[in-house]
Design an enzyme around this catalytic site. Sequence first.
Site, PDB file in Angstrom:
ATOM      1  N   HIS A 177      52.605  42.599  43.568  1.00 35.13           N
ATOM      2  CA  HIS A 177      52.155  41.331  44.164  1.00 35.13           C
ATOM      3  C   HIS A 177      52.662  40.122  43.369  1.00 35.13           C
ATOM      4  CE1 HIS A 177      49.408  43.239  47.075  1.00 35.13           C
ATOM      5  NE2 HIS A 177      49.189  44.115  46.115  1.00 35.13           N
TER       6      HIS A 177
ATOM      7  N   ASN B  31      44.348  43.638  51.326  1.00 36.23           N
ATOM      8  CA  ASN B  31      45.672  43.558  51.926  1.00 36.23           C
ATOM      9  C   ASN B  31      45.550  43.109  53.374  1.00 36.23           C
ATOM     10  OD1 ASN B  31      47.264  44.443  49.706  1.00 36.23           O
ATOM     11  ND2 ASN B  31      46.749  46.579  50.148  1.00 36.23           N
TER      12      ASN B  31
ATOM     13  N   TYR C 129      42.673  46.369  37.383  1.00 31.40           N
ATOM     14  CA  TYR C 129      42.986  44.982  37.672  1.00 31.40           C
ATOM     15  C   TYR C 129      42.584  44.063  36.520  1.00 31.40           C
ATOM     16  CZ  TYR C 129      44.716  45.559  42.390  1.00 31.40           C
ATOM     17  OH  TYR C 129      45.500  45.886  43.465  1.00 31.40           O
TER      18      TYR C 129
END
Length: 483
Positions: free
Chosen positions: A53, A126, A336
């Site tokens: 990303h 997403n 993350y």
Amino acid sequence: MTTRLTTSAGAPVSHNDTSKTAGPRGPVMLDDYQLIEKLAHQNRERIPERVVHAKGWGAQGTFTVTHDITQYTCADIFSKVGNSCDILSRWSTVAGELGAADAERDVRGFSVKFYTDEGNWDVVGNNTPVFFIRDGFKFPDFIRTQKRHPKTNLRSPEAMFDFWAAQPESVHQVTILMSDRGIPVNPMHMHGYGSHTYSMWNKNGERVWVKFHFRTQQGIKNHSSEAAETLIGKTRESYQEDLFAAIEARNFPKWELNIQVMPEAKAETVEFNPFDLTKVWPHDQFPLIPVGMLEFNKNPDNYFQIVENAAYSPSNKVPGIGFSPDKMLQARVFAYADAHRYRLGTHYEALPANAPKCPVHHYHKDGAMNFMGPSTGHVDAYYEPNQYAESAKPDVSVAEPPLKISGDADKYVQEDADADYVQPRALYADVMQADERARLHANMAGAMAPCSMPVRERWLAVLGRVHPEYEAGVRAELARLDA
């Protein structure tokens, strides 16, 4: 009045165009601090791009609650219709580097940070309701197939389809990727999905499982492969251009937040694994329930400060919203936040893009770039538990109700392999029209064309298990390309 230029320490600067030299022809003096500062700062202006990303586009806005869902959650933001909070969203491609073209065929990231009165809540999703894999154990290998080959330094269709053929669970997502929805016109014309299964609980401690959906109010619009190829030849920044221009023109994009709700007990009886990220929840069984409206009405004044520094993680949740047994979600809860610590630093959540808009009290200490000062409530309370009544203490009232689990711990548990073909079969045969299937066949064949025959055959076998016409259609397109 003219704004006076200063050093980063605040002292006024007399000049900003020539170096200080010993005589008209030099050499340059080492004590020209501003010269050294400008050069040294430029050397350090770049930070690591996101592992995935990397190419993205962002905007700021407001979320407003429009419907009552207090029967499902005690989260403060949803406690009353009309409640609102600031939001920051970032949309992105997955595989491309920071300079990749916006209109490439790829899944798009769709992440939203809600700055609520009880802390930041991040939905990291997403533009597709499913994903390629259901287990975080496979994630590093999957991402390597999307990046560059270590020898050629080129993208490798061989690696992509070789991996997907070995993981038939991916066929649902790959079908969506190669369909008309594989290249949205821009972020404003695509839906967003939390994708994972999350949980909510109400004030009585009753839990439900939920899916988050962001429904575009601008309508779905997509590029064909041919139109995208032509567009990329003209501009690689089409998404940024469209999004920025729309907001500057006050055509503020909007999305409606909806949820799907599954009672906790229902998860034991549905015909699919509701915690499997490669599966959707049928809307006829679990209809969309409207919650609120997101409006993006501000382009950040400093893109790097707000959008590049934005750090989203599913670990950022608020009381009333929780996790589930979804294995990919469990992995992302760690991965993350850890990625942000690496890319941005230990105190990444104190940066303006990530800082909560409510009081913050914790016992994290020191580390590089600690510019926050003590936040424990008492100067002597740099540990916990402690004797100081004013210091930050846990609040048992926000505890999540116990999560019911069953079964033996076994890392080798496998899903029912046949189940991986049921939903993509329904998508292909029942949802897509004949012209959509034809374009899917062509897009899939074009992506597969560089692959070796063994990899082609392995993937075609997967498509055949979805539907014989799916395999036949792609095989015919491959034959046409090979002729």
